[in-house]
Enzyme design. Sequence first.
Site, mmCIF file in Angstrom:
data_model
loop_
_atom_site.group_PDB
_atom_site.id
_atom_site.type_symbol
_atom_site.label_atom_id
_atom_site.label_comp_id
_atom_site.label_asym_id
_atom_site.label_seq_id
_atom_site.Cartn_x
_atom_site.Cartn_y
_atom_site.Cartn_z
ATOM 1 N N SER A 137 50.487 68.253 88.121
ATOM 2 C CA SER A 137 50.278 67.235 89.150
ATOM 3 C C SER A 137 50.775 67.701 90.512
ATOM 4 O O SER A 137 51.788 68.406 90.613
ATOM 5 C CB SER A 137 51.048 65.973 88.731
ATOM 6 O OG SER A 137 51.191 65.099 89.809
ATOM 7 N N TYR A 160 58.702 61.527 86.140
ATOM 8 C CA TYR A 160 57.327 61.914 85.797
ATOM 9 C C TYR A 160 57.029 63.336 86.288
ATOM 10 O O TYR A 160 56.599 64.211 85.529
ATOM 11 C CB TYR A 160 56.315 60.917 86.382
ATOM 12 C CG TYR A 160 54.895 61.426 86.354
ATOM 13 C CD1 TYR A 160 54.216 61.604 85.147
ATOM 14 C CD2 TYR A 160 54.228 61.779 87.537
ATOM 15 C CE1 TYR A 160 52.913 62.110 85.113
ATOM 16 C CE2 TYR A 160 52.939 62.271 87.517
ATOM 17 C CZ TYR A 160 52.287 62.435 86.304
ATOM 18 O OH TYR A 160 51.012 62.938 86.282
ATOM 19 N N LYS A 164 56.549 67.383 84.470
ATOM 20 C CA LYS A 164 55.464 68.358 84.729
ATOM 21 C C LYS A 164 56.052 69.728 85.074
ATOM 22 O O LYS A 164 55.557 70.764 84.619
ATOM 23 C CB LYS A 164 54.563 67.871 85.868
ATOM 24 C CG LYS A 164 53.798 66.586 85.565
ATOM 25 C CD LYS A 164 52.756 66.780 84.493
ATOM 26 C CE LYS A 164 51.966 65.520 84.197
ATOM 27 N NZ LYS A 164 51.134 65.624 82.998
HETATM 28 P P1 NAD Z 1 45.658 58.373 80.946
HETATM 29 O O1 NAD Z 1 46.903 57.598 80.676
HETATM 30 O O2 NAD Z 1 44.421 57.626 81.189
HETATM 31 O O3 NAD Z 1 45.409 59.418 79.772
HETATM 32 C C1 NAD Z 1 46.462 60.005 79.049
HETATM 33 C C2 NAD Z 1 46.138 59.860 77.568
HETATM 34 O O4 NAD Z 1 47.204 60.437 76.801
HETATM 35 C C3 NAD Z 1 46.007 58.407 77.141
HETATM 36 O O5 NAD Z 1 44.787 58.243 76.441
HETATM 37 C C4 NAD Z 1 47.206 58.190 76.213
HETATM 38 O O6 NAD Z 1 46.911 57.260 75.195
HETATM 39 C C5 NAD Z 1 47.445 59.598 75.678
HETATM 40 N N1 NAD Z 1 48.818 59.864 75.244
HETATM 41 C C6 NAD Z 1 49.966 59.677 75.930
HETATM 42 N N2 NAD Z 1 51.021 60.049 75.185
HETATM 43 C C7 NAD Z 1 50.523 60.496 74.003
HETATM 44 C C8 NAD Z 1 51.123 61.025 72.816
HETATM 45 N N3 NAD Z 1 52.449 61.149 72.693
HETATM 46 N N4 NAD Z 1 50.328 61.400 71.797
HETATM 47 C C9 NAD Z 1 48.984 61.278 71.897
HETATM 48 N N5 NAD Z 1 48.363 60.772 72.985
HETATM 49 C C10 NAD Z 1 49.134 60.385 74.036
HETATM 50 O O7 NAD Z 1 45.981 59.357 82.162
HETATM 51 P P2 NAD Z 1 44.976 60.223 83.033
HETATM 52 O O8 NAD Z 1 44.942 59.646 84.395
HETATM 53 O O9 NAD Z 1 43.722 60.461 82.304
HETATM 54 O O10 NAD Z 1 45.834 61.566 83.140
HETATM 55 C C11 NAD Z 1 45.617 62.653 82.270
HETATM 56 C C12 NAD Z 1 46.618 63.739 82.615
HETATM 57 O O11 NAD Z 1 46.503 64.094 83.992
HETATM 58 C C13 NAD Z 1 48.070 63.324 82.415
HETATM 59 O O12 NAD Z 1 48.785 64.432 81.928
HETATM 60 C C14 NAD Z 1 48.528 62.990 83.814
HETATM 61 O O13 NAD Z 1 49.918 63.155 83.967
HETATM 62 C C15 NAD Z 1 47.755 64.013 84.633
HETATM 63 N N6 NAD Z 1 47.555 63.609 86.027
HETATM 64 C C16 NAD Z 1 46.934 62.436 86.300
HETATM 65 C C17 NAD Z 1 46.771 62.042 87.634
HETATM 66 C C18 NAD Z 1 46.109 60.717 87.968
HETATM 67 O O14 NAD Z 1 46.269 60.254 89.103
HETATM 68 N N7 NAD Z 1 45.361 60.090 87.073
HETATM 69 C C19 NAD Z 1 47.219 62.852 88.677
HETATM 70 C C20 NAD Z 1 47.846 64.067 88.354
HETATM 71 C C21 NAD Z 1 48.002 64.431 87.017
#
Ligand code: NAD
Length: 352
Positions: A137, A160, A164
């Site tokens: 991130s 958070y 990362k």
């Molecule tokens: P999201 O919450 O929609 O998706 C994450 C998924 O991981 C969810 O479906 C959740 O159920 C699953 N999950 C969480 N913990 C788990 C576990 N212990 N075992 C199995 N499944 C688990 O989030 P997103 O926005 O799709 O983000 C995806 C990735 O991208 C994440 O790692 C997030 O940190 C990173 N990210 C997101 C953003 C953003 O703004 N959306 C920005 C930078 C980085």
Amino acid sequence: MKNLLITGGSGFIGSHLCLILLKNNYSLYVLDSFINSSYEALNRVKALAKFDKKNIDNNLKVFVGDMRDKKTIDNVFRFAYENNKRIDGVIHLASLKSVKESIEKPIDYWGNNIISTLNLVEIMIKYNCFNIVFSSSASIYQKDQKFVNEESFINPLHPYAETKVIIEKLLKSIFNAYQGKWKIVNLRYFNPIGAHSSGQLGEDPKGDPNNIFPRIIKVASGEIKKLYIFGNDWPTRDGSGIRDYIHVMDLAEGHLKALEYLNLIEPKILNINLGTGIGTTVIELVRVFEKVNNVKIPIAYEKRRNGDVSELVADISLAKSLINFFPSRSIQDMCKDGWKWYLNNPEGYENN
Ligand code: NAD
Ligand code: UDP
């Protein structure tokens, strides 16, 4: 690399990514606990992939489980192994991701994000799988820099982002320990917004979202009365904060480019920014949303949010030159597609 494990594959980014990968003939194992997502997202992915005449029945297998339990991950790898479709790469998206919640519940965040990744890496080694793309991130970067490249200072300000950074370090130490084996890409995402243009896939945050785009949607839909803009005194062109918003489909396509790149190279570890390189102020985002969707977004100003910065925009030179990443969708597209998703699914995935 053709058989991939997608952790967190039913989430916001994961669901869009799965669709793109299926369309590009990858075979996917999705592992998700559904703590922040819905199975319906994957039903939609299947429907969209089929609509595109892809035979996906053999190419998408979903496992429900929490990655903090090592056995859950082992089961997926064993299943793939026994079915002669060994997992040869992992895209690791599963994570808890709310900045605010990570400050309030640090143990949950450290526990979930770190233990899941440790377990994953251990099982990957057990099954001789040494290719991983990790969802990192932009929040890890020090906050007083404008255009950040991959060498810019790292200084996470909340649990958070700290998780990362620690995961990137964990991956680095594994890379060093197993000389000549691992291919690792940390993709540092900027601000993904928008939705699939069909209006069938989108962001369906559980709880009360704090990010700007879901807040805009809530105001546009009348669920909340006003959008509170955090600060009108930032040193920017209109006083509101500048961010690098990227269409979720462009972001997802970035993963495809990263995989194609990994297929060509020798073992290596690298960090790549995925943004657009274009900064947009909060007010500009609101005005575009109003214009393309013909809606009104009443705004009010609040004081600056703790930990916010005036401007955070990606330098994406490396993504362009190395993996041929050229995001093409505009802020207009992001606003149009995000609103279409809401209009088609005012209750998110839940009522399906
Ligand atoms: P999201 O919450 O929609 O998706 C994450 C998924 O991981 C969810 O479906 C959740 O159920 C699953 N999950 C969480 N913990 C788990 C576990 N212990 N075992 C199995 N499944 C688990 O989030 P997103 O926005 O799709 O983000 C995806 C990735 O991208 C994440 O790692 C997030 O940190 C990173 N990210 C997101 C953003 C953003 O703004 N959306 C920005 C930078 C980085
Ligand atoms: N923001 C805002 N009101 C909100 C939510 C966010 O003005 O209700 C601003 C925030 O100050 C920042 C931008 O919108 O300038 C993006 O914030 P977000 O939380 O979406 O992402 P991040 O801060 O992680 O980049």
